[in-house]
Design a protein around this motif. Sequence first.
Motif, PDB file in Angstrom:
ATOM      1  N   PHE A  11      57.792 -67.932   9.083  1.00 45.02           N
ATOM      2  CA  PHE A  11      57.990 -67.951  10.530  1.00 45.02           C
ATOM      3  C   PHE A  11      58.933 -69.208  10.769  1.00 45.02           C
ATOM      4  O   PHE A  11      59.779 -69.152  12.045  1.00 45.02           O
ATOM      5  CB  PHE A  11      56.698 -68.555  11.102  1.00 45.02           C
ATOM      6  CG  PHE A  11      56.828 -69.105  12.618  1.00 45.02           C
ATOM      7  CD1 PHE A  11      57.140 -68.331  13.626  1.00 45.02           C
ATOM      8  CD2 PHE A  11      56.922 -70.480  12.736  1.00 45.02           C
ATOM      9  CE1 PHE A  11      57.243 -68.841  14.785  1.00 45.02           C
ATOM     10  CE2 PHE A  11      56.977 -71.166  14.090  1.00 45.02           C
ATOM     11  CZ  PHE A  11      57.414 -70.223  15.266  1.00 45.02           C
ATOM     12  N   SER A  48      53.971 -66.687   5.067  1.00 42.88           N
ATOM     13  CA  SER A  48      54.050 -66.389   6.222  1.00 42.88           C
ATOM     14  C   SER A  48      54.524 -67.664   7.220  1.00 42.88           C
ATOM     15  O   SER A  48      55.471 -67.598   7.973  1.00 42.88           O
ATOM     16  CB  SER A  48      52.869 -65.995   6.793  1.00 42.88           C
ATOM     17  OG  SER A  48      52.283 -64.625   6.159  1.00 42.88           O
ATOM     18  N   SER A  74      51.350 -55.398  12.581  1.00 42.81           N
ATOM     19  CA  SER A  74      52.471 -56.097  13.256  1.00 42.81           C
ATOM     20  C   SER A  74      52.805 -55.316  14.606  1.00 42.81           C
ATOM     21  O   SER A  74      53.225 -56.155  15.538  1.00 42.81           O
ATOM     22  CB  SER A  74      53.754 -56.109  12.501  1.00 42.81           C
ATOM     23  OG  SER A  74      53.572 -57.061  11.237  1.00 42.81           O
ATOM     24  N   PHE A 131      58.077 -62.178  13.214  1.00 43.19           N
ATOM     25  CA  PHE A 131      58.123 -63.676  13.563  1.00 43.19           C
ATOM     26  C   PHE A 131      59.433 -64.038  14.199  1.00 43.19           C
ATOM     27  O   PHE A 131      59.524 -65.035  15.016  1.00 43.19           O
ATOM     28  CB  PHE A 131      58.128 -64.484  11.978  1.00 43.19           C
ATOM     29  CG  PHE A 131      56.896 -64.398  11.293  1.00 43.19           C
ATOM     30  CD1 PHE A 131      55.542 -64.778  12.156  1.00 43.19           C
ATOM     31  CD2 PHE A 131      56.446 -64.331  10.351  1.00 43.19           C
ATOM     32  CE1 PHE A 131      54.578 -64.818  11.918  1.00 43.19           C
ATOM     33  CE2 PHE A 131      55.407 -64.407   9.653  1.00 43.19           C
ATOM     34  CZ  PHE A 131      54.137 -64.650  10.320  1.00 43.19           C
TER      35      PHE A 131
END
Length: 152
Positions: A69, A65, A121, A94
Amino acid sequence: MAEKKLKVLAASSGGGHWEQLMAMRGAFEGCDIVFATTIPGLLAKYDIRDGLVLPDCSRDSITMSIRCFFSAFSIVIKQRPDVIISTGAAPGLFCLLAGKLTGKRTIWIDSVANVEKLSLSGKLAGHIATLWLTQWQHLSRPDGPYYAGAVL
């Protein structure tokens, strides 16, 4: 003098998120569009020659993750879009977060697959997106997400 085209970054994970993004492709006509996804083969499948690949990630892997990002942030800095749009999931979120941090307009369209409730999300996108949408009227609320129809 030629009018400047709106530059759009359209990002999503592979699978159904990508299919929904591709179903909206006609809406981007006349824009300078850059697509980003997590599966390189999807770009070729849709004859997208200048698309970008994001690392895939999920809430189960903090390391991936973080990598995703920073990749999303790098794409937003390099591409300098006016608007960022995503149909999900985490990699698209992201991109929206990177857009918010750099002052870009952002649009989240939660997946049509989320019939009963918003995705995680999708819930987080409500704090990030300039425009927060659901594809199910019964999930819309006065303060968002808003319903403007379904993609599929």
